[in-house]
Design a protein around this motif. Structure first.
Motif, PDB file in Angstrom:
ATOM      1  N   ALA A  88      90.792  93.013 -18.698  1.00 41.05           N
ATOM      2  CA  ALA A  88      90.980  91.774 -17.950  1.00 41.05           C
ATOM      3  C   ALA A  88      92.306  91.842 -17.200  1.00 41.05           C
ATOM      4  N   GLU A 141      86.687  89.930 -16.353  1.00 41.30           N
ATOM      5  CA  GLU A 141      87.385  88.646 -16.286  1.00 41.30           C
ATOM      6  C   GLU A 141      88.719  88.810 -15.565  1.00 41.30           C
ATOM      7  N   SER A 171      92.005  86.150 -14.091  1.00 39.29           N
ATOM      8  CA  SER A 171      92.536  84.800 -13.936  1.00 39.29           C
ATOM      9  C   SER A 171      93.979  84.882 -13.469  1.00 39.29           C
ATOM     10  N   TYR A 203      81.350  87.572  -8.831  1.00 40.51           N
ATOM     11  CA  TYR A 203      81.991  86.762  -9.875  1.00 40.51           C
ATOM     12  C   TYR A 203      81.661  85.284  -9.695  1.00 40.51           C
ATOM     13  N   ARG A 209      89.907  81.110 -12.377  1.00 38.71           N
ATOM     14  CA  ARG A 209      89.317  82.090 -13.296  1.00 38.71           C
ATOM     15  C   ARG A 209      88.058  82.649 -12.640  1.00 38.71           C
ATOM     16  N   THR A 251      84.743  85.093 -13.501  1.00 37.39           N
ATOM     17  CA  THR A 251      83.951  85.692 -14.569  1.00 37.39           C
ATOM     18  C   THR A 251      82.851  86.529 -13.940  1.00 37.39           C
TER      19      THR A 251
END
Length: 289
Positions: free
Chosen positions: A131, A157, A159, A190, A215, A217
């Motif tokens: 991540a 992920e 962020s 995403y 964020r 994902t």
């Protein structure tokens, strides 16, 4: 596809210690540094990572470590990457590996002096997933996202904090003036969520604009069903002349007379959804076969 927060984050958290207690780390304008001072916001940014099935994390631009501290409360393998040698020295002094092992003996922490935009990210974790998070320097934040997309197979992920308008652009839906190249290319792979807004006064030095935390994902299926390079070229070409209809902006693709009459080409790029752009790319791809 995307979600947007409707209110500004107003933290009452305790600010970090004065600079003289933290160490001589001066924010450098050429690196786009604005050091976050608010502990509560830092903790909230750290908590944006869900870390489902992922223990490897890269923090970009850790600065004085206000976010690093909260990431290290998690049982992860963390690499804090920065170009600023002062920050690197401070982080090594303040977050020694021995100290962190006492908290999470199964985790690891490494401070790396490197340029994220030039670094081979696979060399950090091999074929393992990882991540990315951070309080990203405004002057390279879009480039960070484009590089992340190059490694999307490894990054479930992502962020972090951007200039607000950039974060909003990434998460925006079609039909908006903010909707553009970043919106389409990111949302093709995403799910994008705008989480909260951060005011300037919680930074040292304070920026002239609000910041936004998002964020991303990764979707379960990364296959678009079309040539990915062609897809990117179509999207970028369309938005580079966003005031024109696609029929005019995409002339460079030497479309056939039949495809030129397709109703989709009468739209302007901001009217097209991500799914529409994929469908259009498929038509262009088939048109040239």
């Amino acid at each position: 596809m995307s979600k947007k927060a409707k209110k500004t984050y107003r933290s009452q958290g305790t600010p970090t210690r004065p600079r003289k207690e933290q160490g001589p780390v001066k924010a450098k304008k050429h690196l786009g540094q604005h050091f976050l001072k608010d502990e509560a916001i830092a903790k909230d940014i750290g908590d944006t990572l869900r870390l489902q099935g992922v223990r490897n994390v890269i923090e970009i631009g850790p600065g004085t470590g206000v976010l690093t501290k909260y990431l290290l409360e998690k049982n992860i393998d963390l690499v804090a990457m920065d170009l600023d040698r002062e920050s690197i020295e401070y982080l090594n002094q303040s977050f020694s590996l021995e100290h962190q092992k006492s908290k999470h003996p199964n985790g690891s922490f490494k401070v790396l002096e490197a340029d994220f935009l030039k670094y081979d990210l696979k060399s950090l974790f091999g074929e393992e997933q990882f991540a990315i998070t951070g309080n990203f320097p405004y002057n390279i934040s879009s480039q960070i996202v484009f590089k992340m997309l190059d490694y999307k197979e490894y990054i479930p992920e992502f962020s972090g904090m951007f200039q607000k308008e950039v974060a909003e652009r990434i998460c925006e839906n079609n039909g908006s003036k903010a909707y553009g190249i970043l919106s389409v290319l990111v949302q093709a792979f995403y799910d994008a969520e705008y989480l909260f807004t951060v005011p300037p006064q919680v930074f040292d030095p304070p920026p002239k604009v609000d910041s936004g935390v998002l964020r991303l994902t990764r979707k379960a299926d990364l296959e678009l069903g079309v040539d990915e390079k062609l897809f990117k070229r179509v999207v970028k070409t369309a938005f580079n002349q966003r005031r024109k209809t696609l029929r005019n902006s995409l002339k460079v693709f030497n479309l056939s007379d039949v495809l030129k009459e397709d109703g989709m080409l009468g739209y302007r790029p901001e009217q097209m959804t991500v799914t529409d752009f994929i469908a259009l790319t498929k038509k262009i791809q088939d048109d040239t076969v």
